[in-house]
Write an enzyme that holds these catalytic residues in place. Structure first.
Site, PDB file in Angstrom:
ATOM      1  N   HIS A 184     -20.385  25.116  23.502  1.00  0.00           N
ATOM      2  CA  HIS A 184     -21.204  23.920  23.261  1.00  0.00           C
ATOM      3  C   HIS A 184     -22.049  23.989  21.993  1.00  0.00           C
ATOM      4  CE1 HIS A 184     -19.879  22.394  27.023  1.00  0.00           C
ATOM      5  NE2 HIS A 184     -20.837  22.809  27.810  1.00  0.00           N
ATOM      6  N   HIS A 237     -22.897  15.272  27.887  1.00  0.00           N
ATOM      7  CA  HIS A 237     -23.020  16.249  28.971  1.00  0.00           C
ATOM      8  C   HIS A 237     -23.952  15.793  30.093  1.00  0.00           C
ATOM      9  CE1 HIS A 237     -22.907  20.248  30.777  1.00  0.00           C
ATOM     10  NE2 HIS A 237     -21.995  20.588  29.885  1.00  0.00           N
ATOM     11  N   GLU A 297     -16.754  15.371  30.998  1.00  0.00           N
ATOM     12  CA  GLU A 297     -16.933  15.446  29.546  1.00  0.00           C
ATOM     13  C   GLU A 297     -15.613  15.168  28.848  1.00  0.00           C
ATOM     14  OE1 GLU A 297     -18.763  19.474  28.981  1.00  0.00           O
ATOM     15  OE2 GLU A 297     -18.783  19.314  31.142  1.00  0.00           O
TER      16      GLU A 297
END
Ligand code: BGC
Length: 352
Positions: A104, A178, A317
């Site tokens: 991420h 997210h 996601e």
């Protein structure tokens, strides 16, 4: 649309919260820190409006937290093996922040920075555009990337997210949203009673570091088969190797209707029988990561002082597959200076 002060960062910069509200009773609160959706108020089947996303009451929670609640993650959503990849024969090393891998966007990803905000008054619906300039070398990524993320709330109860990114050197870009959803609006309850459908016949199996093996495996006869709506809790603890590795669902599904030319298709549908809330996800992306909140353990104290327990929220996601830069057969996450990165994802709310 007048923002309110959400908090002040250690360096003195102010974080603002914006509210997008439509005529159908839905509203979204979004802060310029991480371009984070802090609340999403959605009607249930009886018209009761409740918040359906996990988050914190204060800026400090978002600054200190490691859950990515509601944020835009990037440059690369999900994992890159050992944080390494090649462009034109040159190897790049990204920050390692998840075991031996990159996750991420690294230690200070797009979720941990302040974005520029611009309220859009000409789109016929409440909308706000966030811009972040990520410098060459940030977290190890090559090229200066400018990413614009526009959130709009349509009058049909859709939260629409449009991404547009450019770079000045070849790089990789794969941002995603997210938010952790719990459609019951009651964050003391798990999401195990929600039912989920995913428009995918295949998924990308992972190794113990949650890096895809490269295989596209059929969902048939596995607990990852969501071609028909399935109650999430029914098979989540099955002794199936992929669920053991993920400690539940934490996988990327290969979306059947992906065309590669920007066409928006239905990706998933989530339904909470108790409230009647139904969320349909549309995207132009090839993959969707369904993460069932396996790493929530009561340690995060969220809005209204509620400790978020195991599996009290789930993420859907939309993305290019994890570790795509190292998997030549996966859809590409590479971006060249002459290209424009685009993504559109829509979270549509209704009741049943
Ligand atoms: C990942 C999980 C990770 C979580 C972090 C998800 O997108 O797939 O493995 O733990 O994000 O909050």
């Amino acid at each position: 649309m007048k923002p309110s002060t959400f908090g002040v960062l250690a360096d003195g910069r102010e974080v603002l919260e914006y509210t997008l509200a439509n005529s159908a009773g839905m509203s979204a609160r979004i802060i310029n820190y991480g371009a984070t959706v802090t609340s999403l108020f959605v009607p249930d089947k009886d018209g009761n409006i409740e918040d359906v996303v996990l988050g914190y009451d204060s800026l400090q929670g978002y600054v200190n937290g490691s859950e990515y609640f509601g944020a835009v993650v990037g440059r690369y959503g999900n994992r890159i093996a050992k944080g390494q990849f090649l462009i034109d024969g040159q190897q790049y090393q990204l920050t390692i922040n998840n075991g031996e891998n990159h996750l991420h966007g690294g230690k200070i990803g797009f979720n941990k920075v302040l974005w520029e905000a611009e309220v859009l008054n000409d789109s016929g619906m409440p909308a706000i555009r966030f811009t972040y300039v990520s410098r060459d070398g940030e977290e190890g990524y090559p090229g200066t990337v400018t990413l614009k993320v526009t959130y709009a709330l349509t009058h049909d109860n859709e939260l629409r997210i449009d991404y547009e990114g450019v770079t000045d050197k070849p790089t990789i870009l794969n941002p995603t949203q997210h938010s952790y959803f719990n459609l019951s609006g009651n964050f003391t309850e798990t999401i195990l009673g929600h039912s989920l459908m995913v428009e995918a016949d295949k998924f990308t199996p992972v190794d113990e570091g949650l890096i895809p093996t490269g295989e596209l495996a059929s969902v048939e006869n596995t607990p990852l088969d969501f071609r028909q709506p399935q109650t999430i809790g029914e098979r989540i603890d099955d002794p199936f190797d992929q669920l053991v590795l993920g400690q539940g669902y934490d996988h990327n599904w290969v979306l059947r209707d992906y065309t590669g030319d920007g066409k928006i298709h239905k990706a998933a549908q989530l339904y909470d029988p108790s409230s009647g809330r139904l969320m349909t996800v549309f995207t132009d992306q090839p993959g969707i990561q369904f993460y069932s909140g396996n790493f929530l353990d009561g340690g995060a104290i969220g809005k209204n002082g509620i400790a978020y327990g195991h599996r009290t929220g789930l993420c859907l996601e939309t993305q290019v597959f994890p570790d795509s830069p190292n998997k030549p057969d996966f859809p590409s996450a590479f971006l060249k200076p002459e290209q424009v990165y685009r993504q559109t994802t829509i979270y549509q709310f209704s009741t049943r």
